[in-house]
Design a protein around this motif. Structure first.
Motif, PDB file in Angstrom:
ATOM      1  N   LEU A  17      17.150   7.127  47.480  1.00  0.00           N
ATOM      2  CA  LEU A  17      15.801   7.469  47.895  1.00  0.00           C
ATOM      3  C   LEU A  17      15.870   8.778  48.656  1.00  0.00           C
ATOM      4  N   PHE A  18      15.055   9.726  48.216  1.00  0.00           N
ATOM      5  CA  PHE A  18      14.955  11.024  48.874  1.00  0.00           C
ATOM      6  C   PHE A  18      13.575  11.142  49.500  1.00  0.00           C
ATOM      7  N   ALA A  19      13.512  11.743  50.672  1.00  0.00           N
ATOM      8  CA  ALA A  19      12.236  12.006  51.326  1.00  0.00           C
ATOM      9  C   ALA A  19      12.266  13.432  51.849  1.00  0.00           C
ATOM     10  N   ASP A  20      11.273  14.194  51.455  1.00  0.00           N
ATOM     11  CA  ASP A  20      11.166  15.600  51.872  1.00  0.00           C
ATOM     12  C   ASP A  20      12.456  16.368  51.627  1.00  0.00           C
ATOM     13  N   GLY A  21      13.064  16.136  50.471  1.00  0.00           N
ATOM     14  CA  GLY A  21      14.236  16.892  50.053  1.00  0.00           C
ATOM     15  C   GLY A  21      15.566  16.383  50.576  1.00  0.00           C
ATOM     16  N   GLU A  22      15.551  15.324  51.371  1.00  0.00           N
ATOM     17  CA  GLU A  22      16.777  14.798  51.964  1.00  0.00           C
ATOM     18  C   GLU A  22      17.048  13.387  51.474  1.00  0.00           C
ATOM     19  N   GLN A  23      18.320  13.063  51.222  1.00  0.00           N
ATOM     20  CA  GLN A  23      18.700  11.694  50.863  1.00  0.00           C
ATOM     21  C   GLN A  23      18.562  10.826  52.107  1.00  0.00           C
ATOM     22  N   VAL A  24      17.805   9.725  51.988  1.00  0.00           N
ATOM     23  CA  VAL A  24      17.582   8.856  53.145  1.00  0.00           C
ATOM     24  C   VAL A  24      18.108   7.428  52.940  1.00  0.00           C
ATOM     25  N   GLU A  25      18.291   7.008  51.693  1.00  0.00           N
ATOM     26  CA  GLU A  25      18.771   5.651  51.424  1.00  0.00           C
ATOM     27  C   GLU A  25      19.628   5.644  50.164  1.00  0.00           C
ATOM     28  N   GLN A  26      20.589   4.705  50.125  1.00  0.00           N
ATOM     29  CA  GLN A  26      21.350   4.420  48.910  1.00  0.00           C
ATOM     30  C   GLN A  26      21.376   2.912  48.759  1.00  0.00           C
ATOM     31  N   LEU A  27      21.004   2.436  47.573  1.00  0.00           N
ATOM     32  CA  LEU A  27      20.952   1.003  47.304  1.00  0.00           C
ATOM     33  C   LEU A  27      21.772   0.716  46.057  1.00  0.00           C
ATOM     34  N   VAL A  28      22.646  -0.270  46.124  1.00  0.00           N
ATOM     35  CA  VAL A  28      23.446  -0.654  44.966  1.00  0.00           C
ATOM     36  C   VAL A  28      23.030  -2.056  44.553  1.00  0.00           C
ATOM     37  N   GLY A  29      22.764  -2.231  43.263  1.00  0.00           N
ATOM     38  CA  GLY A  29      22.359  -3.535  42.755  1.00  0.00           C
ATOM     39  C   GLY A  29      20.858  -3.636  42.598  1.00  0.00           C
ATOM     40  N   VAL A  30      20.438  -4.742  42.008  1.00  0.00           N
ATOM     41  CA  VAL A  30      19.016  -4.984  41.761  1.00  0.00           C
ATOM     42  C   VAL A  30      18.330  -5.306  43.083  1.00  0.00           C
ATOM     43  N   ARG A  31      17.171  -4.730  43.271  1.00  0.00           N
ATOM     44  CA  ARG A  31      16.339  -5.004  44.444  1.00  0.00           C
ATOM     45  C   ARG A  31      14.976  -5.483  43.975  1.00  0.00           C
ATOM     46  N   GLN A  32      14.320  -6.260  44.803  1.00  0.00           N
ATOM     47  CA  GLN A  32      12.982  -6.736  44.496  1.00  0.00           C
ATOM     48  C   GLN A  32      11.978  -5.606  44.682  1.00  0.00           C
ATOM     49  N   LYS A  33      10.907  -5.678  43.924  1.00  0.00           N
ATOM     50  CA  LYS A  33       9.875  -4.644  43.962  1.00  0.00           C
ATOM     51  C   LYS A  33       9.326  -4.452  45.376  1.00  0.00           C
ATOM     52  N   ASP A  34       9.015  -5.545  46.075  1.00  0.00           N
ATOM     53  CA  ASP A  34       8.415  -5.404  47.404  1.00  0.00           C
ATOM     54  C   ASP A  34       9.349  -4.704  48.385  1.00  0.00           C
ATOM     55  N   GLN A  35      10.649  -4.906  48.255  1.00  0.00           N
ATOM     56  CA  GLN A  35      11.605  -4.228  49.124  1.00  0.00           C
ATOM     57  C   GLN A  35      11.605  -2.725  48.838  1.00  0.00           C
ATOM     58  N   LEU A  36      11.581  -2.353  47.562  1.00  0.00           N
ATOM     59  CA  LEU A  36      11.579  -0.936  47.193  1.00  0.00           C
ATOM     60  C   LEU A  36      10.271  -0.261  47.622  1.00  0.00           C
ATOM     61  N   VAL A  37       9.152  -0.930  47.402  1.00  0.00           N
ATOM     62  CA  VAL A  37       7.865  -0.365  47.780  1.00  0.00           C
ATOM     63  C   VAL A  37       7.813  -0.180  49.300  1.00  0.00           C
ATOM     64  N   SER A  38       8.326  -1.144  50.045  1.00  0.00           N
ATOM     65  CA  SER A  38       8.354  -1.054  51.488  1.00  0.00           C
ATOM     66  C   SER A  38       9.172   0.157  51.960  1.00  0.00           C
ATOM     67  N   LEU A  39      10.321   0.383  51.327  1.00  0.00           N
ATOM     68  CA  LEU A  39      11.151   1.543  51.660  1.00  0.00           C
ATOM     69  C   LEU A  39      10.408   2.847  51.360  1.00  0.00           C
ATOM     70  N   ILE A  40       9.772   2.902  50.201  1.00  0.00           N
ATOM     71  CA  ILE A  40       9.019   4.107  49.825  1.00  0.00           C
ATOM     72  C   ILE A  40       7.925   4.373  50.842  1.00  0.00           C
ATOM     73  N   GLN A  41       7.190   3.336  51.231  1.00  0.00           N
ATOM     74  CA  GLN A  41       6.100   3.501  52.200  1.00  0.00           C
ATOM     75  C   GLN A  41       6.633   3.941  53.557  1.00  0.00           C
ATOM     76  N   GLN A  42       7.822   3.490  53.898  1.00  0.00           N
ATOM     77  CA  GLN A  42       8.426   3.864  55.176  1.00  0.00           C
ATOM     78  C   GLN A  42       8.625   5.383  55.271  1.00  0.00           C
ATOM     79  N   TYR A  43       8.937   6.010  54.134  1.00  0.00           N
ATOM     80  CA  TYR A  43       9.231   7.446  54.135  1.00  0.00           C
ATOM     81  C   TYR A  43       8.071   8.303  53.628  1.00  0.00           C
ATOM     82  N   ALA A  44       7.000   7.671  53.178  1.00  0.00           N
ATOM     83  CA  ALA A  44       5.866   8.426  52.624  1.00  0.00           C
ATOM     84  C   ALA A  44       5.059   9.108  53.715  1.00  0.00           C
TER      85      ALA A  44
END
Length: 136
Positions: A109-136
């Motif tokens: 996950l990149f936010a404003d040009g910087e790498q902010v997260e690395q996730l390995v393996g399958v993740r649930q949609k709500d977890q990914l959406v929550s991460l995206i919203q955290q950096y949006a």
């Protein structure tokens, strides 16, 4: 109008404005509502440099968990403001090495040009959406 439809309309309008308001049929306004298939290191860098949030999914066609993640990633592209990039590790081996991808699926996950997260393996949609919203 549902919230999903409102988000889609807003993303389509933003893309249309980025393209200078021209209605180019080859690059339809729905393109950013779908995952972008990365074609090179430079292509991924361009997406990250555009700013905002970019979820990058490193995957392989032969990977079962990647196939499970594919519809989730597509939904996230359609329902959030994030750009979703997909990198085929077999076709883009150098890029996968650059990001030290050792297993698939791996997501960055990149936010404003910087790498902010690395996730390995399958993740649930709500977890990914929550991460995206955290950096949006």
């Amino acid at each position: 109008m549902s919230e999903r439809d409102q988000i889609r309309e807003r993303k389509a309008e933003e893309l249309k404005n980025k393209l200078g308001g021209e209605g180019n049929d080859d690059e339809s306004t729905s393109d950013r509502n779908e995952p972008v298939h990365v074609e090179s290191t430079e292509h991924l860098q361009e997406l990250v440099d555009e700013g905002g949030v970019v979820l990058t999914d490193f995957y392989a066609d032969w990977c079962g968990p990647c196939k499970m993640l594919e519809p989730i990633v597509a939904e996230i592209a359609a329902e959030t403001d994030a750009t979703v990039a997909k990198v085929d590790v077999d076709a883009q081996q150098r890029l996968a090495q650059q990001y030290r991808v050792q297993g698939v699926p791996t997501m960055y996950l990149f936010a404003d040009g910087e790498q902010v997260e690395q996730l390995v393996g399958v993740r649930q949609k709500d977890q990914l959406v929550s991460l995206i919203q955290q950096y949006a």
